[in-house]
Design a protein around this motif. Structure first.
Motif, PDB file in Angstrom:
ATOM      1  N   LYS A  85       0.829  -1.208   0.000  1.00  0.00           N
ATOM      2  CA  LYS A  85       0.000   0.000   0.000  1.00  0.00           C
ATOM      3  C   LYS A  85       0.862   1.256   0.000  1.00  0.00           C
ATOM      4  O   LYS A  85       0.534   2.247  -0.674  1.00  0.00           O
ATOM      5  CB  LYS A  85      -0.939  -0.005   1.204  1.00  0.00           C
ATOM      6  CG  LYS A  85      -2.090  -0.992   1.081  1.00  0.00           C
ATOM      7  CD  LYS A  85      -3.047  -0.887   2.259  1.00  0.00           C
ATOM      8  CE  LYS A  85      -4.233  -1.812   2.096  1.00  0.00           C
ATOM      9  NZ  LYS A  85      -5.196  -1.689   3.223  1.00  0.00           N
ATOM     10  N   VAL A  86       1.962   1.242   0.736  1.00  0.00           N
ATOM     11  CA  VAL A  86       2.858   2.399   0.763  1.00  0.00           C
ATOM     12  C   VAL A  86       3.491   2.603  -0.621  1.00  0.00           C
ATOM     13  O   VAL A  86       3.561   3.733  -1.128  1.00  0.00           O
ATOM     14  CB  VAL A  86       3.944   2.235   1.841  1.00  0.00           C
ATOM     15  CG1 VAL A  86       4.981   3.363   1.732  1.00  0.00           C
ATOM     16  CG2 VAL A  86       3.326   2.222   3.231  1.00  0.00           C
ATOM     17  N   ALA A  87       3.956   1.522  -1.243  1.00  0.00           N
ATOM     18  CA  ALA A  87       4.542   1.619  -2.582  1.00  0.00           C
ATOM     19  C   ALA A  87       3.513   2.145  -3.578  1.00  0.00           C
ATOM     20  O   ALA A  87       3.824   2.965  -4.456  1.00  0.00           O
ATOM     21  CB  ALA A  87       5.065   0.251  -3.030  1.00  0.00           C
ATOM     22  N   PHE A  88       2.286   1.685  -3.434  1.00  0.00           N
ATOM     23  CA  PHE A  88       1.187   2.128  -4.285  1.00  0.00           C
ATOM     24  C   PHE A  88       0.940   3.618  -4.082  1.00  0.00           C
ATOM     25  O   PHE A  88       0.798   4.384  -5.043  1.00  0.00           O
ATOM     26  CB  PHE A  88      -0.052   1.306  -3.937  1.00  0.00           C
ATOM     27  CG  PHE A  88      -1.112   1.276  -4.993  1.00  0.00           C
ATOM     28  CD1 PHE A  88      -0.796   1.050  -6.315  1.00  0.00           C
ATOM     29  CD2 PHE A  88      -2.440   1.458  -4.651  1.00  0.00           C
ATOM     30  CE1 PHE A  88      -1.788   1.011  -7.294  1.00  0.00           C
ATOM     31  CE2 PHE A  88      -3.440   1.415  -5.607  1.00  0.00           C
ATOM     32  CZ  PHE A  88      -3.106   1.198  -6.937  1.00  0.00           C
ATOM     33  N   ALA A  89       0.911   4.054  -2.808  1.00  0.00           N
ATOM     34  CA  ALA A  89       0.699   5.466  -2.494  1.00  0.00           C
ATOM     35  C   ALA A  89       1.814   6.329  -3.064  1.00  0.00           C
ATOM     36  O   ALA A  89       1.569   7.433  -3.577  1.00  0.00           O
ATOM     37  CB  ALA A  89       0.610   5.656  -0.981  1.00  0.00           C
ATOM     38  N   LYS A 143      -8.017  -9.915   2.270  1.00  0.00           N
ATOM     39  CA  LYS A 143      -8.617  -8.588   2.435  1.00  0.00           C
ATOM     40  C   LYS A 143      -7.862  -7.542   1.624  1.00  0.00           C
ATOM     41  O   LYS A 143      -8.468  -6.696   0.944  1.00  0.00           O
ATOM     42  CB  LYS A 143      -8.637  -8.201   3.915  1.00  0.00           C
ATOM     43  CG  LYS A 143      -9.289  -6.850   4.183  1.00  0.00           C
ATOM     44  CD  LYS A 143      -9.296  -6.539   5.673  1.00  0.00           C
ATOM     45  CE  LYS A 143      -9.930  -5.184   5.953  1.00  0.00           C
ATOM     46  NZ  LYS A 143      -9.932  -4.852   7.402  1.00  0.00           N
ATOM     47  N   THR A 144      -6.527  -7.587   1.685  1.00  0.00           N
ATOM     48  CA  THR A 144      -5.729  -6.612   0.946  1.00  0.00           C
ATOM     49  C   THR A 144      -5.821  -6.864  -0.554  1.00  0.00           C
ATOM     50  O   THR A 144      -5.799  -5.933  -1.353  1.00  0.00           O
ATOM     51  CB  THR A 144      -4.263  -6.641   1.418  1.00  0.00           C
ATOM     52  OG1 THR A 144      -4.223  -6.527   2.841  1.00  0.00           O
ATOM     53  CG2 THR A 144      -3.470  -5.501   0.812  1.00  0.00           C
ATOM     54  N   GLN A 145      -5.938  -8.131  -0.954  1.00  0.00           N
ATOM     55  CA  GLN A 145      -6.146  -8.439  -2.375  1.00  0.00           C
ATOM     56  C   GLN A 145      -7.437  -7.819  -2.873  1.00  0.00           C
ATOM     57  O   GLN A 145      -7.477  -7.233  -3.965  1.00  0.00           O
ATOM     58  CB  GLN A 145      -6.174  -9.950  -2.588  1.00  0.00           C
ATOM     59  CG  GLN A 145      -4.830 -10.624  -2.497  1.00  0.00           C
ATOM     60  CD  GLN A 145      -4.867 -12.057  -2.974  1.00  0.00           C
ATOM     61  OE1 GLN A 145      -5.611 -12.392  -3.878  1.00  0.00           O
ATOM     62  NE2 GLN A 145      -4.066 -12.914  -2.366  1.00  0.00           N
ATOM     63  N   ARG A 146      -8.524  -7.930  -2.106  1.00  0.00           N
ATOM     64  CA  ARG A 146      -9.802  -7.331  -2.511  1.00  0.00           C
ATOM     65  C   ARG A 146      -9.670  -5.817  -2.611  1.00  0.00           C
ATOM     66  O   ARG A 146     -10.196  -5.191  -3.537  1.00  0.00           O
ATOM     67  CB  ARG A 146     -10.910  -7.708  -1.517  1.00  0.00           C
ATOM     68  CG  ARG A 146     -11.383  -9.141  -1.629  1.00  0.00           C
ATOM     69  CD  ARG A 146     -12.681  -9.360  -0.865  1.00  0.00           C
ATOM     70  NE  ARG A 146     -12.551  -9.078   0.561  1.00  0.00           N
ATOM     71  CZ  ARG A 146     -12.141  -9.972   1.466  1.00  0.00           C
ATOM     72  NH1 ARG A 146     -11.806 -11.202   1.080  1.00  0.00           N
ATOM     73  NH2 ARG A 146     -12.050  -9.648   2.735  1.00  0.00           N
ATOM     74  N   TRP A 147      -8.960  -5.224  -1.649  1.00  0.00           N
ATOM     75  CA  TRP A 147      -8.741  -3.781  -1.687  1.00  0.00           C
ATOM     76  C   TRP A 147      -7.996  -3.380  -2.959  1.00  0.00           C
ATOM     77  O   TRP A 147      -8.375  -2.409  -3.635  1.00  0.00           O
ATOM     78  CB  TRP A 147      -7.942  -3.353  -0.445  1.00  0.00           C
ATOM     79  CG  TRP A 147      -7.527  -1.920  -0.501  1.00  0.00           C
ATOM     80  CD1 TRP A 147      -8.241  -0.836  -0.082  1.00  0.00           C
ATOM     81  CD2 TRP A 147      -6.297  -1.406  -1.045  1.00  0.00           C
ATOM     82  NE1 TRP A 147      -7.532   0.312  -0.330  1.00  0.00           N
ATOM     83  CE2 TRP A 147      -6.345  -0.002  -0.909  1.00  0.00           C
ATOM     84  CE3 TRP A 147      -5.175  -2.002  -1.615  1.00  0.00           C
ATOM     85  CZ2 TRP A 147      -5.306   0.817  -1.333  1.00  0.00           C
ATOM     86  CZ3 TRP A 147      -4.137  -1.185  -2.043  1.00  0.00           C
ATOM     87  CH2 TRP A 147      -4.203   0.206  -1.900  1.00  0.00           C
ATOM     88  N   MET A 148      -6.954  -4.121  -3.276  1.00  0.00           N
ATOM     89  CA  MET A 148      -6.153  -3.800  -4.451  1.00  0.00           C
ATOM     90  C   MET A 148      -6.983  -3.911  -5.732  1.00  0.00           C
ATOM     91  O   MET A 148      -6.931  -3.030  -6.603  1.00  0.00           O
ATOM     92  CB  MET A 148      -4.932  -4.723  -4.530  1.00  0.00           C
ATOM     93  CG  MET A 148      -4.038  -4.500  -5.745  1.00  0.00           C
ATOM     94  SD  MET A 148      -3.194  -2.899  -5.741  1.00  0.00           S
ATOM     95  CE  MET A 148      -1.923  -3.205  -4.511  1.00  0.00           C
ATOM     96  N   ARG A 149      -7.755  -4.980  -5.862  1.00  0.00           N
ATOM     97  CA  ARG A 149      -8.578  -5.149  -7.066  1.00  0.00           C
ATOM     98  C   ARG A 149      -9.590  -4.017  -7.202  1.00  0.00           C
ATOM     99  O   ARG A 149      -9.797  -3.472  -8.292  1.00  0.00           O
ATOM    100  CB  ARG A 149      -9.273  -6.507  -7.035  1.00  0.00           C
ATOM    101  CG  ARG A 149      -8.323  -7.696  -7.141  1.00  0.00           C
ATOM    102  CD  ARG A 149      -9.061  -8.980  -7.483  1.00  0.00           C
ATOM    103  NE  ARG A 149     -10.045  -9.336  -6.471  1.00  0.00           N
ATOM    104  CZ  ARG A 149      -9.820 -10.167  -5.457  1.00  0.00           C
ATOM    105  NH1 ARG A 149      -8.620 -10.700  -5.306  1.00  0.00           N
ATOM    106  NH2 ARG A 149     -10.768 -10.464  -4.606  1.00  0.00           N
TER     107      ARG A 149
END
Length: 264
Positions: free
Chosen positions: A150-154, A176-182
């Motif tokens: 998430k930090v790299a994405f931000a 959960k994080t996979q769903r967030w990313m999608r």
């Protein structure tokens, strides 16, 4: 046309091609999945598009400009190009290097010439958008895998690139994080951003692809089509080493059902 790759070949070693004879056109606003087994050349192709490496043969055009090593040595051109194209690496550790999460996300805006106050405001806004404000004072390398992603994405999103390139974006993430990313990637594409995802995970295709480019073990493009057509072609998926003989009927049936349900 945003990107045009013409008969691209790239060799990490003198005789061994990572991609070989790849021709590909990508329009602005597309959401593409580069699908293929590990080692087939997906990441190499993404790095060519990002201007991080340069073809051993063939031509790569972006924004109506031929991208070459000499062209990217022009600091102004390179800075403008890399502001337009954000790359999220498979291994977040390779792009996290600052003393805090806030510093990490501020780095891009500061490098673009923003003042400290404006860079901080921009970084804090993107941290809030992604939901990781609570991490802003943490050391990035002490975070969990999902938090690092998430930090790299931000750190990429904060400069508002037109194109997002993601290498295996859900690898190592909890469900959960996979769903967030999608969900985040779908929203970004709906907002007009071009998304180019590399994965070997067939189950991501229904959620993340509007177009699928299949790359096989021979480091060439084997197919380029709509997700439903790719998912229906069991012989192709087997030949590309994406599924094996024992699992293909069951897995294909599940994925085709999910795809039709989501997109009809």
């Amino acid at each position: 046309m945003l990107f045009n790759l013409k008969d691209i070949r790239y060799c990490y070693q003198r005789e061994k091609a990572a991609i070989d004879g790849v021709s590909l056109e990508i329009d602005a606003g597309e959401q593409i999945v580069l699908l293929g087994p590990n080692g087939c050349g997906k990441s190499t192709l993404q790095k060519v598009i990002a201007g991080l490496i340069f073809p051993s043969q063939g031509e790569f055009w972006a924004y109506n400009t031929k991208i070459t090593k000499n062209k990217m040595q022009d600091k102004n051109f390179a800075a403008a190009y890399r502001q337009k194209i954000g790359f999220v690496f498979q291994n977040s550790d390779v792009q996290l290097f600052c003393a805090s999460v806030l510093d990490e996300v501020m780095f891009g805006p500061l490098a673009m010439g923003l003042s400290f106050d404006k860079a901080k405001k921009q970084a804090e806004e993107i941290l809030d958008c992604i939901g990781i404000t609570s991490l802003k004072d943490r050391l990035p390398h002490h975070l969990s895998g999902g938090e690092k992603k998430k930090v790299a994405f931000a750190a990429v999103l904060v400069v508002n690139p037109e194109v997002l390139i993601l290498d295996e974006p859900t690898n190592g993430l909890d469900p959960k994080t996979q769903r967030w990313m999608r969900g985040m990637l779908r929203q970004l594409n709906e907002s007009g951003k071009t998304i180019i995802i590399a994965t070997h995970q067939l189950e991501l295709v229904p959620d993340l692809a509007k177009r699928v480019v299949v790359i096989g073990d021979g480091h060439t493009i084997m197919a380029d089509d709509k997700p439903a057509i790719i998912l229906a072609n069991q012989e192709l998926l087997l030949a590309a080493n994406i599924i094996d003989q024992d699992q293909h009927v069951h897995l294909h049936g599940q994925l085709q059902h999910v795809h039709v349900h989501r997109h009809e």
